[in-house]
Design a protein around this motif. Structure first.
Motif, PDB file in Angstrom:
ATOM      1  N   ARG A 111      -9.551  -1.442  -8.385  1.00 16.35           N
ATOM      2  CA  ARG A 111     -10.072  -1.775  -9.719  1.00 16.35           C
ATOM      3  C   ARG A 111     -10.696  -3.175  -9.746  1.00 16.35           C
ATOM      4  O   ARG A 111     -11.554  -3.460 -10.568  1.00 16.35           O
ATOM      5  N   PHE A 112     -10.295  -4.021  -8.855  1.00 18.50           N
ATOM      6  CA  PHE A 112     -10.925  -5.341  -8.746  1.00 18.50           C
ATOM      7  C   PHE A 112     -12.404  -5.189  -8.402  1.00 18.50           C
ATOM      8  O   PHE A 112     -13.262  -5.899  -8.940  1.00 18.50           O
ATOM      9  N   PHE A 113     -12.707  -4.253  -7.505  1.00 16.01           N
ATOM     10  CA  PHE A 113     -14.096  -4.036  -7.086  1.00 16.01           C
ATOM     11  C   PHE A 113     -14.811  -2.950  -7.892  1.00 16.01           C
ATOM     12  O   PHE A 113     -16.039  -2.965  -7.985  1.00 16.01           O
ATOM     13  N   HIS A 114     -14.058  -2.014  -8.455  1.00 16.97           N
ATOM     14  CA  HIS A 114     -14.673  -0.884  -9.180  1.00 16.97           C
ATOM     15  C   HIS A 114     -13.956  -0.693 -10.517  1.00 16.97           C
ATOM     16  O   HIS A 114     -13.300   0.332 -10.742  1.00 16.97           O
ATOM     17  N   PRO A 115     -14.088  -1.647 -11.437  1.00 15.00           N
ATOM     18  CA  PRO A 115     -13.263  -1.628 -12.650  1.00 15.00           C
ATOM     19  C   PRO A 115     -13.520  -0.455 -13.592  1.00 15.00           C
ATOM     20  O   PRO A 115     -12.622  -0.067 -14.331  1.00 15.00           O
ATOM     21  N   GLN A 116     -14.724   0.128 -13.566  1.00 13.80           N
ATOM     22  CA  GLN A 116     -15.064   1.173 -14.528  1.00 13.80           C
ATOM     23  C   GLN A 116     -15.345   2.530 -13.902  1.00 13.80           C
ATOM     24  O   GLN A 116     -15.681   3.473 -14.613  1.00 13.80           O
ATOM     25  N   ASP A 117     -15.213   2.650 -12.594  1.00 10.78           N
ATOM     26  CA  ASP A 117     -15.562   3.904 -11.920  1.00 10.78           C
ATOM     27  C   ASP A 117     -14.475   4.956 -12.184  1.00 10.78           C
ATOM     28  O   ASP A 117     -13.340   4.814 -11.736  1.00 10.78           O
ATOM     29  N   ASP A 118     -14.844   6.013 -12.909  1.00 11.20           N
ATOM     30  CA  ASP A 118     -13.870   7.048 -13.277  1.00 11.20           C
ATOM     31  C   ASP A 118     -13.967   8.283 -12.388  1.00 11.20           C
ATOM     32  O   ASP A 118     -13.469   9.356 -12.744  1.00 11.20           O
ATOM     33  N   GLN A 119     -14.590   8.151 -11.222  1.00 13.72           N
ATOM     34  CA  GLN A 119     -14.739   9.282 -10.309  1.00 13.72           C
ATOM     35  C   GLN A 119     -14.054   9.054  -8.962  1.00 13.72           C
ATOM     36  O   GLN A 119     -14.263   9.815  -8.020  1.00 13.72           O
ATOM     37  N   ILE A 120     -13.240   8.001  -8.847  1.00 10.40           N
ATOM     38  CA  ILE A 120     -12.554   7.710  -7.588  1.00 10.40           C
ATOM     39  C   ILE A 120     -11.116   8.202  -7.679  1.00 10.40           C
ATOM     40  O   ILE A 120     -10.308   7.654  -8.424  1.00 10.40           O
ATOM     41  N   LEU A 148       1.486  -5.379 -11.863  1.00  3.95           N
ATOM     42  CA  LEU A 148       0.177  -6.033 -11.834  1.00  3.95           C
ATOM     43  C   LEU A 148       0.177  -7.290 -12.703  1.00  3.95           C
ATOM     44  O   LEU A 148      -0.502  -8.271 -12.383  1.00  3.95           O
ATOM     45  N   GLY A 149       0.950  -7.269 -13.766  1.00  3.03           N
ATOM     46  CA  GLY A 149       1.051  -8.441 -14.618  1.00  3.03           C
ATOM     47  C   GLY A 149       1.919  -9.536 -14.035  1.00  3.03           C
ATOM     48  O   GLY A 149       1.944 -10.656 -14.541  1.00  3.03           O
ATOM     49  N   GLY A 150       2.608  -9.206 -12.944  1.00  2.00           N
ATOM     50  CA  GLY A 150       3.501 -10.170 -12.315  1.00  2.00           C
ATOM     51  C   GLY A 150       2.865 -10.929 -11.173  1.00  2.00           C
ATOM     52  O   GLY A 150       3.571 -11.455 -10.305  1.00  2.00           O
ATOM     53  N   GLY A 151       1.532 -10.961 -11.160  1.00  2.00           N
ATOM     54  CA  GLY A 151       0.841 -11.752 -10.146  1.00  2.00           C
ATOM     55  C   GLY A 151       0.223 -10.946  -9.027  1.00  2.00           C
ATOM     56  O   GLY A 151       0.069 -11.458  -7.911  1.00  2.00           O
ATOM     57  N   PHE A 152      -0.142  -9.678  -9.319  1.00  2.47           N
ATOM     58  CA  PHE A 152      -0.711  -8.808  -8.298  1.00  2.47           C
ATOM     59  C   PHE A 152      -2.018  -8.170  -8.771  1.00  2.47           C
ATOM     60  O   PHE A 152      -2.272  -8.078  -9.968  1.00  2.47           O
ATOM     61  N   ILE A 153      -2.821  -7.727  -7.800  1.00  2.00           N
ATOM     62  CA  ILE A 153      -4.150  -7.170  -8.069  1.00  2.00           C
ATOM     63  C   ILE A 153      -4.228  -5.750  -7.538  1.00  2.00           C
ATOM     64  O   ILE A 153      -3.896  -5.488  -6.372  1.00  2.00           O
ATOM     65  N   ASP A 154      -4.668  -4.826  -8.378  1.00  2.00           N
ATOM     66  CA  ASP A 154      -5.051  -3.480  -7.940  1.00  2.00           C
ATOM     67  C   ASP A 154      -6.444  -3.621  -7.335  1.00  2.00           C
ATOM     68  O   ASP A 154      -7.431  -3.763  -8.051  1.00  2.00           O
ATOM     69  N   THR A 155      -6.524  -3.603  -6.015  1.00  2.00           N
ATOM     70  CA  THR A 155      -7.766  -4.020  -5.352  1.00  2.00           C
ATOM     71  C   THR A 155      -8.937  -3.088  -5.625  1.00  2.00           C
ATOM     72  O   THR A 155     -10.082  -3.540  -5.724  1.00  2.00           O
ATOM     73  N   ILE A 164      -2.418  -2.946  -3.264  1.00  2.00           N
ATOM     74  CA  ILE A 164      -2.119  -3.968  -4.262  1.00  2.00           C
ATOM     75  C   ILE A 164      -1.753  -5.251  -3.524  1.00  2.00           C
ATOM     76  O   ILE A 164      -0.948  -5.212  -2.584  1.00  2.00           O
ATOM     77  N   VAL A 165      -2.329  -6.378  -3.921  1.00  5.36           N
ATOM     78  CA  VAL A 165      -2.096  -7.627  -3.203  1.00  5.36           C
ATOM     79  C   VAL A 165      -1.729  -8.753  -4.168  1.00  5.36           C
ATOM     80  O   VAL A 165      -2.049  -8.704  -5.356  1.00  5.36           O
ATOM     81  N   SER A 166      -1.080  -9.758  -3.636  1.00  6.15           N
ATOM     82  CA  SER A 166      -0.764 -10.949  -4.415  1.00  6.15           C
ATOM     83  C   SER A 166      -2.037 -11.631  -4.902  1.00  6.15           C
ATOM     84  O   SER A 166      -3.050 -11.660  -4.198  1.00  6.15           O
ATOM     85  N   GLU A 167      -1.969 -12.190  -6.096  1.00  8.92           N
ATOM     86  CA  GLU A 167      -3.111 -12.937  -6.657  1.00  8.92           C
ATOM     87  C   GLU A 167      -3.562 -14.045  -5.708  1.00  8.92           C
ATOM     88  O   GLU A 167      -4.741 -14.392  -5.681  1.00  8.92           O
ATOM     89  N   LYS A 168      -2.637 -14.576  -4.924  1.00  8.40           N
ATOM     90  CA  LYS A 168      -2.967 -15.653  -3.992  1.00  8.40           C
ATOM     91  C   LYS A 168      -4.005 -15.224  -2.961  1.00  8.40           C
ATOM     92  O   LYS A 168      -4.660 -16.073  -2.347  1.00  8.40           O
ATOM     93  N   LEU A 169      -4.158 -13.912  -2.755  1.00  9.12           N
ATOM     94  CA  LEU A 169      -5.109 -13.399  -1.761  1.00  9.12           C
ATOM     95  C   LEU A 169      -6.450 -13.007  -2.379  1.00  9.12           C
ATOM     96  O   LEU A 169      -7.319 -12.482  -1.687  1.00  9.12           O
ATOM     97  N   LYS A 170      -6.633 -13.257  -3.653  1.00  8.58           N
ATOM     98  CA  LYS A 170      -7.835 -12.826  -4.365  1.00  8.58           C
ATOM     99  C   LYS A 170      -9.118 -13.281  -3.681  1.00  8.58           C
ATOM    100  O   LYS A 170     -10.066 -12.505  -3.508  1.00  8.58           O
ATOM    101  N   SER A 171      -9.172 -14.530  -3.261  1.00 10.63           N
ATOM    102  CA  SER A 171     -10.395 -15.068  -2.662  1.00 10.63           C
ATOM    103  C   SER A 171     -10.661 -14.501  -1.273  1.00 10.63           C
ATOM    104  O   SER A 171     -11.765 -14.653  -0.745  1.00 10.63           O
ATOM    105  N   SER A 172      -9.669 -13.830  -0.692  1.00  6.65           N
ATOM    106  CA  SER A 172      -9.829 -13.259   0.651  1.00  6.65           C
ATOM    107  C   SER A 172     -10.267 -11.804   0.627  1.00  6.65           C
ATOM    108  O   SER A 172     -10.586 -11.232   1.675  1.00  6.65           O
ATOM    109  N   CYS A 212       0.838  -1.200   0.000  1.00  6.41           N
ATOM    110  CA  CYS A 212       0.000   0.000   0.000  1.00  6.41           C
ATOM    111  C   CYS A 212       0.868   1.241   0.000  1.00  6.41           C
ATOM    112  O   CYS A 212       2.052   1.201   0.346  1.00  6.41           O
ATOM    113  N   GLY A 213       0.260   2.351  -0.377  1.00  4.58           N
ATOM    114  CA  GLY A 213       0.941   3.628  -0.275  1.00  4.58           C
ATOM    115  C   GLY A 213       0.717   4.521  -1.467  1.00  4.58           C
ATOM    116  O   GLY A 213      -0.110   4.250  -2.347  1.00  4.58           O
TER     117      GLY A 213
END
Length: 253
Positions: free
Chosen positions: A189-198, A180-187, A221-229, A144-145
């Motif tokens: 955008r994971f929940f708000h993929p199209q919101d252009d006002q945040i 992000l392509g190396g196995g990480f998630i922008d959290t 940003i988190v590891s893909e391994k944490l996606k389900s959490s 984070c940061g």
């Protein structure tokens, strides 16, 4: 778990503007701050935050940069910086190791308006990427940061006029794309993929924040391994006290 990250742009000033009220209300398990702009002994939060372990990384230069983490859980290990000199001289990073994950907070160097610091910034990005991947090989990472980059066009209110500017250069954006392509998630955008006002940062110029003319440059940003959490990822845009707003990640660990 509830995790908070906030570039406070001067912790002492933020405290005068209600930082502790927000801190106590949000009741995070881990609360990370960037750009604290102080040295050891210039603030004492021991009595204000009795339930938290405190870890500080100060810049050598007075009134500049720096990071801190407040956590209810005692980490197994704490690391300050990594192998780039700016991370130690400017207090830009803290890593906490827990049983299940690494927690990393970072204040990425700005390439400056003239882009004179862009080469150093890109060198930082390469070494930082290697560091995060080394951690991730051992256990999942929560990063984070203030990354000082808006990743996509929807992360900048006026994207067309900002292409090529500091924080929105092709080079800086590509470095985040690689991460992000190396196995990480922008959290967010994971929940708000199209919101252009945040957004998470606004200029101090008059009415800019009121009109939401901002940039999203703060991330969880988190590891893909944490996606389900993952439970939720949000920006607390109603919280003032800095030119950035706090961001929150909820994760079930």
């Amino acid at each position: 778990m509830k995790l908070i990250s906030w570039n406070v742009n001067g912790l002492r000033a933020s405290v005068r503007k209600g930082f502790l009220d927000y801190f106590n209300k949000v009741n995070a398990d881990i609360f990370a701050v960037q750009e604290i702009k102080l040295q050891e002994g210039q603030i004492n939060l021991e009595l204000d935050l009795p339930d938290y372990y405190q870890y500080w990384n100060y810049a050598e230069r007075k009134g500049y940069s720096g990071t801190a983490v407040f956590t209810k859980r005692r980490p197994l290990n704490v690391l300050y910086g990594f192998n780039h000199e700016l991370s130690s001289k400017e207090g830009r990073m803290i890593t906490l190791e827990f049983d299940e994950f690494y927690f990393v907070t970072v204040y990425t160097p700005n390439s400056q308006r003239s882009l004179e610091r862009l080469p150093i910034r890109l060198e930082w990005e390469d070494q930082f990427f290697d560091y995060i991947k080394e951690l991730e090989a051992k256990k999942p990472v929560i990063l984070c940061g203030d990354l000082n980059v808006a990743h996509q066009e929807i992360d900048v209110r006026n994207d067309k006029t900002n292409h090529g500017n500091s924080g929105f250069t092709y080079e800086e954006r590509e470095k985040l794309t690689r991460l992000l392509g190396g196995g990480f998630i922008d959290t967010l955008r994971f929940f708000h993929p199209q919101d252009d006002q945040i957004f998470t940062w606004w200029s101090y110029m008059k009415t800019v924040r009121e009109r939401n003319i901002g940039w999203r440059i703060d991330y969880f940003i988190v590891s893909e391994k944490l996606k389900s959490s993952l439970v939720s990822s949000t920006a607390h845009t109603d919280i003032y006290g800095s030119d950035h707003c706090p961001i929150e990640l909820r994760i079930d660990l």
